[in-house]
Design an enzyme around this catalytic site. Structure first.
Site, mmCIF file in Angstrom:
data_model
loop_
_atom_site.group_PDB
_atom_site.id
_atom_site.type_symbol
_atom_site.label_atom_id
_atom_site.label_comp_id
_atom_site.label_asym_id
_atom_site.label_seq_id
_atom_site.Cartn_x
_atom_site.Cartn_y
_atom_site.Cartn_z
ATOM 1 N N HIS A 184 0.842 -1.194 0.000
ATOM 2 C CA HIS A 184 0.000 0.000 0.000
ATOM 3 C C HIS A 184 0.881 1.250 0.000
ATOM 4 C CE1 HIS A 184 -2.665 3.104 1.825
ATOM 5 N NE2 HIS A 184 -3.538 2.541 1.002
ATOM 6 N N THR A 186 1.207 3.713 1.788
ATOM 7 C CA THR A 186 1.767 4.182 3.051
ATOM 8 C C THR A 186 3.024 3.405 3.466
ATOM 9 O OG1 THR A 186 0.287 2.686 4.252
ATOM 10 C CG2 THR A 186 -0.461 4.960 3.937
ATOM 11 N N LYS A 187 3.334 2.341 2.759
ATOM 12 C CA LYS A 187 4.437 1.466 3.159
ATOM 13 C C LYS A 187 5.778 1.950 2.596
ATOM 14 C CE LYS A 187 1.814 -1.469 5.403
ATOM 15 N NZ LYS A 187 0.513 -0.778 5.308
ATOM 16 N N ILE A 188 6.863 1.411 3.165
ATOM 17 C CA ILE A 188 8.217 1.789 2.741
ATOM 18 C C ILE A 188 8.414 1.512 1.263
ATOM 19 C CG2 ILE A 188 10.660 1.167 2.988
ATOM 20 C CD1 ILE A 188 10.100 0.728 5.978
#
Length: 376
Positions: A184, A186-188
């Site tokens: 997603h 929002t992930k690294i």
């Protein structure tokens, strides 16, 4: 005026890099159904993670559902942590699994192997275990693996937050019978929306790609399937971002060190890091002394343009739509959920940002905020 600081900030590639891949996709006019970018992303991810097999999907929840289905756990009892994002539980419920909640360790906030053994003894028909590498921190993989082997249970790790975390030199996604990861935004590392399954067996290698693509090849139908495919455009985003991931991980370690120094002396508890863990610093979670302090800290930060998040609240064992017989007390997780606050964490933060966050945390707890100049 102080600029807002959000809990995270989406990484984006150089526009030219992404555009070049998109141009190639347009020329091929093949934008889904296991295209060239998807295949390349699976190969490069397997190489980057040091794992044998990676199957990319359209989101992390789908990846988890595919793993549960292909592991033969649909409709069965699965032990699961109550302290995680709701998608972990949602995947189980969509597949008619019975969740058996097992409380967490107070230091690591990961599922407790000791308590899991007790649940196995009480309910020997538990067929699978679904722990979460919460915040990208490592579960007790050695004891969980031993327990699952002893009781004949399938071990699926929800490693949605663990991309880039390594334990004793191996990616955390290498552990368990299956591991899933979220890609997603929002992930690294992300593909805007997406996820993957890491797996090891020949049976899984045959079953997972088939289940992802409706269960059929051409006009021959082999099994129950679903549309879990990733598009070429999403895969292109992943291919554009992967080369810069190590730099993002290194920068996050620097930000974490800034926070550690700036928050030193405040009455904050941080989850413990297991020996041998190289943490990805996906989040910066702190536990306040009590819920009243947590409320005050959150309000103070938001009043000054800083937006933390309560990851993870509420605990899953308390959700209103659960069957009554599934509700069990998980006091450690419930206490943590009342006191936890995740402070802003991403590679773009600088020392002034972390000092600003720390100062208002200090203000909330001790009433001694520093005054900030306009260059914030």
């Amino acid at each position: 005026m102080q600029h807002p600081i959000y809990v995270t900030k989406t990484r984006l590639p150089e526009p030219e890099t992404f555009s070049r891949l998109c141009k190639d996709i347009f020329q091929r006019a093949w934008i889904t159904n296991n295209g060239q970018c998807v295949q390349e992303l699976e190969r490069t991810l397997a190489e980057y993670l040091g794992v044998s097999h990676v199957l990319v999907c359209n989101n992390g929840t789908m990846a988890l559902m595919l793993a549960i289905q292909c592991a033969g756990l649909a409709g069965k009892k699965v032990a699961v942590t109550p302290y995680t994002y709701v998608a972990t539980l949602s995947a189980l419920l969509w597949l008619h699994c019975t969740p058996v909640f097992v409380d967490i360790e107070p230091d690591t906030l990961c599922l407790s192997p000791e308590l899991l053994r007790g649940r196995f003894e009480e309910e020997p028909d538990i067929a699978g275990v679904l722990p979460v590498h919460i915040y990208g921190l490592a579960c007790d993989v050695e004891n969980l693996d031993a327990l699952c082997r002893e009781y004949g249970a399938v071990l699926i790790y929800d490693a949605a937050q663990a991309f880039g975390s390594r334990y004793h030199g191996k990616s955390l996604l290498e552990y368990g019978d299956y591991s899933i990861c979220s890609f997603h935004a929002t992930k690294i590392f992300h593909t805007v929306e997406g996820g993957c399954v890491v797996y090891h067996s020949a049976d899984a290698h045959k079953a997972l790609p088939l289940a992802r693509a409706f269960g059929h090849i051409n006009d021959t139908h082999y099994s129950l399937g679903i549309n879990g495919k990733m598009s070429e455009l999403h895969a292109a985003m992943g291919l554009s971002l992967l080369p810069g991931t190590d730099a993002e991980l290194a920068r996050r370690r620097e930000v974490r060190a800034m926070y550690d120094a700036a928050l030193e002396g405040l009455p904050l508890q941080r989850p413990a890091l297991r020996e041998g863990l190289d943490w990805n610093s996906a989040y910066y979670p702190v536990l306040l002394p009590d819920e009243e302090c947590r409320v005050l800290a959150e309000q103070t930060l938001k009043e000054h343009g800083i937006h933390p998040r309560r990851y993870f609240y509420p605990t899953l064992n308390t959700l209103p739509y659960l069957k009554e017989e599934w509700r069990v007390s998980c006091p450690v997780a419930e206490d943590a959920a009342r006191r936890v606050l995740c402070l802003p964490m991403y590679g773009g933060l600088n020392s002034k940002d972390t000092q600003r966050v720390a100062s208002y945390m200090n203000s909330a707890l001790y009433g001694s905020a520093k005054l900030f100049s306009s260059n914030f």
